[in-house]
Design a protein around this motif. Structure first.
Motif, PDB file in Angstrom:
ATOM      1  N   ARG A 130       0.834  -1.205   0.000  1.00 36.87           N
ATOM      2  CA  ARG A 130       0.000   0.000   0.000  1.00 36.87           C
ATOM      3  C   ARG A 130       0.867   1.252   0.000  1.00 36.87           C
ATOM      4  NH1 ARG A 130      -4.397   1.809  -1.829  1.00 36.87           N
ATOM      5  NH2 ARG A 130      -5.401  -0.148  -1.180  1.00 36.87           N
ATOM      6  N   GLU A 131       1.935   1.252   0.794  1.00 35.11           N
ATOM      7  CA  GLU A 131       2.840   2.400   0.790  1.00 35.11           C
ATOM      8  C   GLU A 131       3.494   2.572  -0.577  1.00 35.11           C
ATOM      9  OE1 GLU A 131       5.627   1.861   3.898  1.00 35.11           O
ATOM     10  OE2 GLU A 131       4.166   2.169   5.527  1.00 35.11           O
ATOM     11  N   LEU A 132       3.832   1.446  -1.191  1.00 41.15           N
ATOM     12  CA  LEU A 132       4.407   1.530  -2.537  1.00 41.15           C
ATOM     13  C   LEU A 132       3.403   2.105  -3.528  1.00 41.15           C
ATOM     14  CD1 LEU A 132       6.704   0.889  -4.506  1.00 41.15           C
ATOM     15  CD2 LEU A 132       5.745  -1.421  -4.750  1.00 41.15           C
ATOM     16  N   GLN A 133       2.147   1.707  -3.424  1.00 37.29           N
ATOM     17  CA  GLN A 133       1.104   2.276  -4.286  1.00 37.29           C
ATOM     18  C   GLN A 133       1.029   3.785  -4.132  1.00 37.29           C
ATOM     19  OE1 GLN A 133      -2.141  -0.507  -2.978  1.00 37.29           O
ATOM     20  NE2 GLN A 133      -2.736  -0.353  -5.125  1.00 37.29           N
ATOM     21  N   GLU A 134       1.015   4.253  -2.900  1.00 36.47           N
ATOM     22  CA  GLU A 134       0.900   5.687  -2.660  1.00 36.47           C
ATOM     23  C   GLU A 134       2.132   6.435  -3.165  1.00 36.47           C
ATOM     24  OE1 GLU A 134       0.258   5.944   1.506  1.00 36.47           O
ATOM     25  OE2 GLU A 134      -1.822   5.185   1.419  1.00 36.47           O
ATOM     26  N   ARG A 135       3.314   5.825  -2.949  1.00 33.85           N
ATOM     27  CA  ARG A 135       4.525   6.469  -3.442  1.00 33.85           C
ATOM     28  C   ARG A 135       4.518   6.548  -4.969  1.00 33.85           C
ATOM     29  NH1 ARG A 135       9.091   6.171  -0.136  1.00 33.85           N
ATOM     30  NH2 ARG A 135      10.180   7.146  -1.912  1.00 33.85           N
ATOM     31  N   LEU A 136       4.087   5.466  -5.607  1.00 33.06           N
ATOM     32  CA  LEU A 136       4.019   5.469  -7.071  1.00 33.06           C
ATOM     33  C   LEU A 136       3.018   6.500  -7.580  1.00 33.06           C
ATOM     34  CD1 LEU A 136       4.140   1.638  -7.853  1.00 33.06           C
ATOM     35  CD2 LEU A 136       5.938   3.317  -8.272  1.00 33.06           C
ATOM     36  N   ALA A 137       1.845   6.577  -6.932  1.00 30.96           N
ATOM     37  CA  ALA A 137       0.822   7.530  -7.366  1.00 30.96           C
ATOM     38  C   ALA A 137       1.305   8.964  -7.222  1.00 30.96           C
ATOM     39  CB  ALA A 137      -0.456   7.322  -6.565  1.00 30.96           C
ATOM     40  N   CYS A 138       2.110   9.224  -6.208  1.00 30.17           N
ATOM     41  CA  CYS A 138       2.570  10.596  -5.960  1.00 30.17           C
ATOM     42  C   CYS A 138       3.802  10.964  -6.769  1.00 30.17           C
ATOM     43  CB  CYS A 138       2.851  10.793  -4.471  1.00 30.17           C
ATOM     44  SG  CYS A 138       1.392  10.676  -3.415  1.00 30.17           S
ATOM     45  N   GLU A 139       4.702  10.007  -6.979  1.00 31.32           N
ATOM     46  CA  GLU A 139       6.001  10.337  -7.544  1.00 31.32           C
ATOM     47  C   GLU A 139       6.163   9.960  -9.011  1.00 31.32           C
ATOM     48  OE1 GLU A 139       9.038   8.707  -5.133  1.00 31.32           O
ATOM     49  OE2 GLU A 139       8.306   9.639  -3.264  1.00 31.32           O
ATOM     50  N   LEU A 140       5.323   9.076  -9.522  1.00 29.87           N
ATOM     51  CA  LEU A 140       5.448   8.738 -10.937  1.00 29.87           C
ATOM     52  C   LEU A 140       5.101   9.948 -11.813  1.00 29.87           C
ATOM     53  CD1 LEU A 140       3.952   5.144 -11.295  1.00 29.87           C
ATOM     54  CD2 LEU A 140       6.327   5.834 -11.575  1.00 29.87           C
ATOM     55  N   PRO A 141       5.894  10.249 -12.850  1.00 23.60           N
ATOM     56  CA  PRO A 141       5.607  11.410 -13.727  1.00 23.60           C
ATOM     57  C   PRO A 141       4.495  11.088 -14.734  1.00 23.60           C
ATOM     58  CG  PRO A 141       7.586  10.295 -14.469  1.00 23.60           C
ATOM     59  CD  PRO A 141       7.153   9.571 -13.230  1.00 23.60           C
ATOM     60  N   ILE A 142       3.307  10.835 -14.205  1.00 20.94           N
ATOM     61  CA  ILE A 142       2.207  10.409 -15.084  1.00 20.94           C
ATOM     62  C   ILE A 142       1.804  11.534 -16.040  1.00 20.94           C
ATOM     63  CG2 ILE A 142      -0.182   9.606 -15.126  1.00 20.94           C
ATOM     64  CD1 ILE A 142       0.289   8.281 -12.450  1.00 20.94           C
ATOM     65  N   GLU A 143       1.647  12.751 -15.524  1.00 24.85           N
ATOM     66  CA  GLU A 143       1.223  13.866 -16.383  1.00 24.85           C
ATOM     67  C   GLU A 143       2.268  14.170 -17.439  1.00 24.85           C
ATOM     68  OE1 GLU A 143      -0.148  17.326 -14.456  1.00 24.85           O
ATOM     69  OE2 GLU A 143      -1.494  16.289 -13.071  1.00 24.85           O
ATOM     70  N   GLU A 144       3.565  14.172 -17.063  1.00 25.35           N
ATOM     71  CA  GLU A 144       4.619  14.446 -18.035  1.00 25.35           C
ATOM     72  C   GLU A 144       4.652  13.371 -19.118  1.00 25.35           C
ATOM     73  OE1 GLU A 144       4.893  14.425 -14.871  1.00 25.35           O
ATOM     74  OE2 GLU A 144       5.571  16.411 -14.221  1.00 25.35           O
ATOM     75  N   THR A 145       4.463  12.128 -18.714  1.00 23.80           N
ATOM     76  CA  THR A 145       4.460  11.038 -19.690  1.00 23.80           C
ATOM     77  C   THR A 145       3.276  11.158 -20.643  1.00 23.80           C
ATOM     78  OG1 THR A 145       5.507   9.595 -18.050  1.00 23.80           O
ATOM     79  CG2 THR A 145       4.484   8.539 -19.953  1.00 23.80           C
ATOM     80  N   LEU A 146       2.100  11.456 -20.089  1.00 24.66           N
ATOM     81  CA  LEU A 146       0.921  11.647 -20.947  1.00 24.66           C
ATOM     82  C   LEU A 146       1.090  12.832 -21.878  1.00 24.66           C
ATOM     83  CD1 LEU A 146      -1.982  10.938 -18.413  1.00 24.66           C
ATOM     84  CD2 LEU A 146      -1.272   9.497 -20.318  1.00 24.66           C
ATOM     85  N   GLY A 147       1.710  13.909 -21.368  1.00 20.50           N
ATOM     86  CA  GLY A 147       1.948  15.083 -22.213  1.00 20.50           C
ATOM     87  C   GLY A 147       2.843  14.751 -23.399  1.00 20.50           C
ATOM     88  N   ARG A 148       3.930  14.011 -23.151  1.00 14.23           N
ATOM     89  CA  ARG A 148       4.814  13.600 -24.263  1.00 14.23           C
ATOM     90  C   ARG A 148       4.094  12.646 -25.205  1.00 14.23           C
ATOM     91  NH1 ARG A 148       8.680  13.528 -20.000  1.00 14.23           N
ATOM     92  NH2 ARG A 148       8.386  11.279 -19.727  1.00 14.23           N
ATOM     93  N   LEU A 149       3.253  11.786 -24.636  1.00 17.35           N
ATOM     94  CA  LEU A 149       2.484  10.861 -25.479  1.00 17.35           C
ATOM     95  C   LEU A 149       1.535  11.619 -26.400  1.00 17.35           C
ATOM     96  CD1 LEU A 149       1.577   7.980 -26.207  1.00 17.35           C
ATOM     97  CD2 LEU A 149      -0.029   8.104 -24.295  1.00 17.35           C
ATOM     98  N   PHE A 150       0.814  12.590 -25.867  1.00 16.91           N
ATOM     99  CA  PHE A 150      -0.107  13.374 -26.691  1.00 16.91           C
ATOM    100  C   PHE A 150       0.654  14.182 -27.738  1.00 16.91           C
ATOM    101  CE2 PHE A 150      -3.368  12.321 -23.707  1.00 16.91           C
ATOM    102  CZ  PHE A 150      -4.551  12.529 -24.383  1.00 16.91           C
ATOM    103  N   GLN A 151       1.815  14.688 -27.383  1.00 18.92           N
ATOM    104  CA  GLN A 151       2.598  15.470 -28.338  1.00 18.92           C
ATOM    105  C   GLN A 151       3.057  14.595 -29.504  1.00 18.92           C
ATOM    106  OE1 GLN A 151       5.999  17.362 -26.589  1.00 18.92           O
ATOM    107  NE2 GLN A 151       6.507  18.525 -28.435  1.00 18.92           N
ATOM    108  N   GLY A 152       3.518  13.384 -29.195  1.00 14.87           N
ATOM    109  CA  GLY A 152       3.918  12.478 -30.262  1.00 14.87           C
ATOM    110  C   GLY A 152       2.751  12.060 -31.138  1.00 14.87           C
ATOM    111  N   LEU A 153       1.611  11.786 -30.498  1.00 16.74           N
ATOM    112  CA  LEU A 153       0.424  11.429 -31.277  1.00 16.74           C
ATOM    113  C   LEU A 153      -0.024  12.564 -32.177  1.00 16.74           C
ATOM    114  CD1 LEU A 153      -1.684   9.491 -28.612  1.00 16.74           C
ATOM    115  CD2 LEU A 153      -0.589   8.536 -30.622  1.00 16.74           C
ATOM    116  N   ARG A 154       0.058  13.785 -31.670  1.00 17.96           N
ATOM    117  CA  ARG A 154      -0.368  14.937 -32.479  1.00 17.96           C
ATOM    118  C   ARG A 154       0.498  15.072 -33.729  1.00 17.96           C
ATOM    119  NH1 ARG A 154       0.888  20.348 -32.536  1.00 17.96           N
ATOM    120  NH2 ARG A 154       2.282  20.116 -30.763  1.00 17.96           N
TER     121      ARG A 154
END
Length: 429
Positions: free
Chosen positions: A282-306
């Motif tokens: 559970r602590e690992l889940q919370e750490r991943l949810a907080c520290e993973l660069p999800i928005e940055e990764t999605l932003g690069r993904l959308f930029q490549g798709l565009r």
């Protein structure tokens, strides 16, 4: 108004000629009573015809240049236009008439028939697909990215570690990933065991064990001199035996492999019950949810798709169907199922039908009321651009027949009144 010869002009000329004839007879036969009556009737008919000609003409222009209270329509054109606008809005497009006509329209059956058409479904689902494509082509997708990131974080935090491990265990069993992984790991370990580095590590381990058990005394030196314990042979023997065990572990459906798989799943089952491990997960889940660069990764993904989508659009190719055919097909099937579900809800839910009908009537009524104002603006603009002559013709052409008969009736009524006065004058004299 009319430049052609008409019945009113004929009646007026006839009244004039009749008056001249009566005057001529009256002058030549002054003692005859019938000439007096004929003159009085023709005189009244001429006066009535001229008066009505003046009145009708004064509506549109100045008859004979007479300036007082003539050319009424050109002088009062603003008031006239305003009156027409009000008449159109309040009489032809009044709220009462609009609502009465709208209530006669059966909107919901028309909506159902429209939605059942295959072409309608194609257009509506195509519109949804167009919006999906457009969302990938937008330069700024901050809201979409933030929404998707929050959804991913929510999914990550919502997962129960114990249930997640259980699903992974079932997935490994169903697809035999556990067996495939064990075969692969065994093969890699067997290759690693056969290396010289591994053999030397085993020999060093045996030497260290020998020193711990025997020490560096006389016995150790005696065994070394007599070669009673050969560490190289022992390391090679352990290496071959270990490789044999690993090969047996990697052989599909061997007893050793079956026991290892059963032991693996038993360990996973025990781990699902370990409170400390679940807390760490559970602590690992919370750490991943907080520290993973999800928005940055999605932003690069959308930029490549565009970028790829723009290149495909230049080639006149549907980018989703081009790069994600499985997703495109799946998305179409989802939209079809949801569209059919929508039709089912509309046709089966009476409360939903009432809500939709109310909304449709409200939208139609609001649109009609807005059109009421719009029609008034259009009528005002059109009439304001007309010249006085064009406005006169516009009105005169619509009531020409009635105006002509007003003039004809003027001569007829005047003649009748003249005859009635002549009779009364002779009776009472």
């Amino acid at each position: 108004m009319s430049r052609t010869w008409n019945k009113a002009d004929t009646a007026l000329i006839s009244s004039t000629l009749f008056f001249l004839l009566s005057l001529y007879l009256h002058l030549h036969v002054p003692s005859a009573i019938w000439t007096d009556g004929l003159l009085m009737v023709s005189e009244a008919a001429l006066v009535g015809g001229v008066a009505d000609w003046f009145a009708v003409t004064a509506l549109f222009r100045r008859p004979l240049g007479f300036p007082y209270h003539t050319a009424i329509l050109p002088r009062r054109r603003d008031s006239f236009i305003h009156a027409i606008v009000v008449m159109v809005q309040k009489e032809f497009f009044s709220r009462r008439k609009i609502f009465r006509h709208i209530e006669k329209i059966h909107l919901f059956p028309m909506l159902q028939e429209f939605l059942r058409k295959e072409a309608t479904e194609t257009r509506m689902t195509g519109t949804v697909l167009h919006f999906i494509r457009a969302s990938f082509l937008r330069k700024k997708n901050k809201k979409v990215i933030a929404y998707l990131a929050e959804r991913l974080k929510g999914i990550l935090l919502r997962e129960d570690p114990s249930e997640l491990m259980n699903r992974f265990d079932a997935l490994f069993r169903t697809n035999e990933w556990d067996r495939k992984a064990l075969v692969r790991i065994s093969c890699l370990l067997a290759q690693e065991v056969l290396t010289e580095e591994t053999r030397q590590s085993i020999r060093d381990g045996l030497a260290e064990l020998e020193r711990e058990k025997i020490g560096d005394g006389f016995l150790s030196r005696l065994l070394e001199v007599t070669n009673t314990v050969n560490l190289d042979e022992g390391a090679e023997l352990i290496q071959r035996h270990t490789c044999h065990v690993l090969n047996e572990l990697g052989r599909e459906y061997s007893p050793l492999q079956e026991n290892a798989i059963a032991l693996l799943h038993d360990c996973i089952g025990d781990l699902r019950q370990d409170a400390e491990l679940l807390r760490l997960a559970r602590e690992l889940q919370e750490r991943l949810a907080c520290e993973l660069p999800i928005e940055e990764t999605l932003g690069r993904l959308f930029q490549g798709l565009r970028k790829h989508f723009q290149m495909d659009l230049q080639r006149e190719v549907d980018p989703i169907a081009e790069h994600m055919p499985a997703f495109y097909t799946h998305l179409q099937s989802i939209l079809h199922v949801e569209y059919q579900h929508m039709l089912f809800l509309i046709e089966e839910r009476s409360e939903l039908q009432k809500i939709i009908t109310k909304v449709l009537y409200d939208l139609l009524a609001r649109s009609a009321l807005h059109a009421q104002t719009l029609v008034g603006v259009i009528v005002r603009n059109v009439l304001s651009r007309l010249t006085d002559e064009e406005l006169n013709h516009l009105i005169y052409d619509k009531v020409e027949e009635d105006l002509l008969w007003i003039r004809v009736n003027g001569s007829l009524v005047g003649g009748c009144i003249g005859l009635l006065l002549f009779i009364c004058m002779n009776i009472f004299s």
